[in-house]
Scaffold this motif. Structure first.
Motif, PDB file in Angstrom:
ATOM      1  N   SER A  14      35.459  32.717  37.996  1.00 31.62           N
ATOM      2  CA  SER A  14      34.761  33.683  37.142  1.00 31.62           C
ATOM      3  C   SER A  14      34.176  32.992  35.919  1.00 31.62           C
ATOM      4  O   SER A  14      34.640  31.925  35.498  1.00 31.62           O
ATOM      5  CB  SER A  14      35.721  34.784  36.702  1.00 31.62           C
ATOM      6  N   CYS A  15      33.175  33.624  35.357  1.00 29.03           N
ATOM      7  CA  CYS A  15      32.500  33.080  34.175  1.00 29.03           C
ATOM      8  C   CYS A  15      33.415  33.149  32.949  1.00 29.03           C
ATOM      9  O   CYS A  15      34.300  34.006  32.873  1.00 29.03           O
ATOM     10  CB  CYS A  15      31.220  33.856  33.900  1.00 29.03           C
ATOM     11  N   CYS A  39      30.829  26.724  41.205  1.00 29.10           N
ATOM     12  CA  CYS A  39      30.114  27.969  40.908  1.00 29.10           C
ATOM     13  C   CYS A  39      30.950  28.831  39.962  1.00 29.10           C
ATOM     14  O   CYS A  39      32.159  28.948  40.124  1.00 29.10           O
ATOM     15  CB  CYS A  39      29.849  28.734  42.209  1.00 29.10           C
ATOM     16  N   GLU A  40      30.276  29.408  38.976  1.00 27.41           N
ATOM     17  CA  GLU A  40      30.885  30.421  38.113  1.00 27.41           C
ATOM     18  C   GLU A  40      30.178  31.731  38.414  1.00 27.41           C
ATOM     19  O   GLU A  40      28.955  31.813  38.326  1.00 27.41           O
ATOM     20  CB  GLU A  40      30.710  30.060  36.638  1.00 27.41           C
ATOM     21  N   ILE A  41      30.955  32.733  38.786  1.00 29.51           N
ATOM     22  CA  ILE A  41      30.382  33.999  39.222  1.00 29.51           C
ATOM     23  C   ILE A  41      31.312  35.135  38.804  1.00 29.51           C
ATOM     24  O   ILE A  41      32.524  34.971  38.812  1.00 29.51           O
ATOM     25  CB  ILE A  41      30.154  33.982  40.750  1.00 29.51           C
ATOM     26  N   ASN A  42      30.742  36.263  38.425  1.00 32.22           N
ATOM     27  CA  ASN A  42      31.561  37.391  37.983  1.00 32.22           C
ATOM     28  C   ASN A  42      31.634  38.505  39.012  1.00 32.22           C
ATOM     29  O   ASN A  42      31.792  39.665  38.669  1.00 32.22           O
ATOM     30  CB  ASN A  42      31.039  37.960  36.655  1.00 32.22           C
ATOM     31  N   ASN A  43      31.524  38.153  40.270  1.00 32.33           N
ATOM     32  CA  ASN A  43      31.627  39.150  41.329  1.00 32.33           C
ATOM     33  C   ASN A  43      32.645  38.644  42.345  1.00 32.33           C
ATOM     34  O   ASN A  43      32.368  37.706  43.086  1.00 32.33           O
ATOM     35  CB  ASN A  43      30.253  39.364  41.972  1.00 32.33           C
ATOM     36  N   HIS A  44      33.825  39.269  42.364  1.00 36.78           N
ATOM     37  CA  HIS A  44      34.905  38.799  43.234  1.00 36.78           C
ATOM     38  C   HIS A  44      34.547  38.927  44.711  1.00 36.78           C
ATOM     39  O   HIS A  44      34.932  38.080  45.518  1.00 36.78           O
ATOM     40  CB  HIS A  44      36.205  39.537  42.933  1.00 36.78           C
TER      41      HIS A  44
END
Length: 123
Positions: A14-15, A39-44
Motif C-alpha cells: 500500500s501507498c 508497486c505501491e497501490i491502494n487497492n487490495h
C-alpha cells in the motif's frame, strides 16, 4: 511463518500514509527487512490480482483473504491488527439508521472467513 523467508521477494504494498502501510512498515522493521517494492497501490483487490498473476507478494488485511487457487495465505503473526470502530459525539442520540449501519458492519466482520496458507502475508 517467519516473514524473513520472503526478504528476497518482490513486494506489492500500500501507498505511504495508509493504516495498512504503517502496519506493513512496522512488520518489516520488526523483522529487519528492507523490502524490494515493485508497486505501491491502494487497492487490495488489485494487489491480490497482481499476486495471483505471479508478480510478487503483498500484505493485506485478513478481511480480503478469499479463496483463489493461485494464492496461498499465511499470517504475519498474532498481535498485528487495527481496530475498526464507530465514534459519536458525547451527547449525540443515535437514530435507527445509525444503529442499523453499525450492526451491518459488525455482522460483516464477524462473518468473514479466515484462510491459512503461505503466499500472501495477511495481517
Amino acid at each position: 511463518m517467519d516473514i524473513r523467508k520472503f526478504k528476497n521477494e518482490d513486494f506489492i504494498i500500500s501507498c505511504p500514509g495508509t493504516a495498512i502501510r504503517d502496519i506493513t512498515n512496522e512488520v518489516f522493521s520488526q523483522y529487519k527487512i528492507t523490502p524490494r517494492v515493485i508497486c505501491e497501490i491502494n487497492n487490495h483487490i488489485s494487489s491480490l490480482k497482481m499476486v495471483a498473476s505471479g508478480l510478487g507478494i503483498t500484505i493485506v488485511p485478513l478481511s480480503y483473504a478469499e479463496p483463489n487457487p493461485n494464492i496461498c495465505y499465511f499470517s504475519a503473526g498474532s498481535g498485528i491488527y487495527w481496530n475498526i470502530c464507530a465514534v459519536k459525539k458525547r451527547n449525540y442520540k443515535m437514530a435507527e439508521p445509525d444503529n442499523y449501519l453499525i450492526e451491518l458492519v459488525s455482522q460483516y466482520f464477524r462473518n468473514r472467513k479466515r484462510y491459512d496458507c503461505k503466499r500472501i502475508i495477511v495481517v
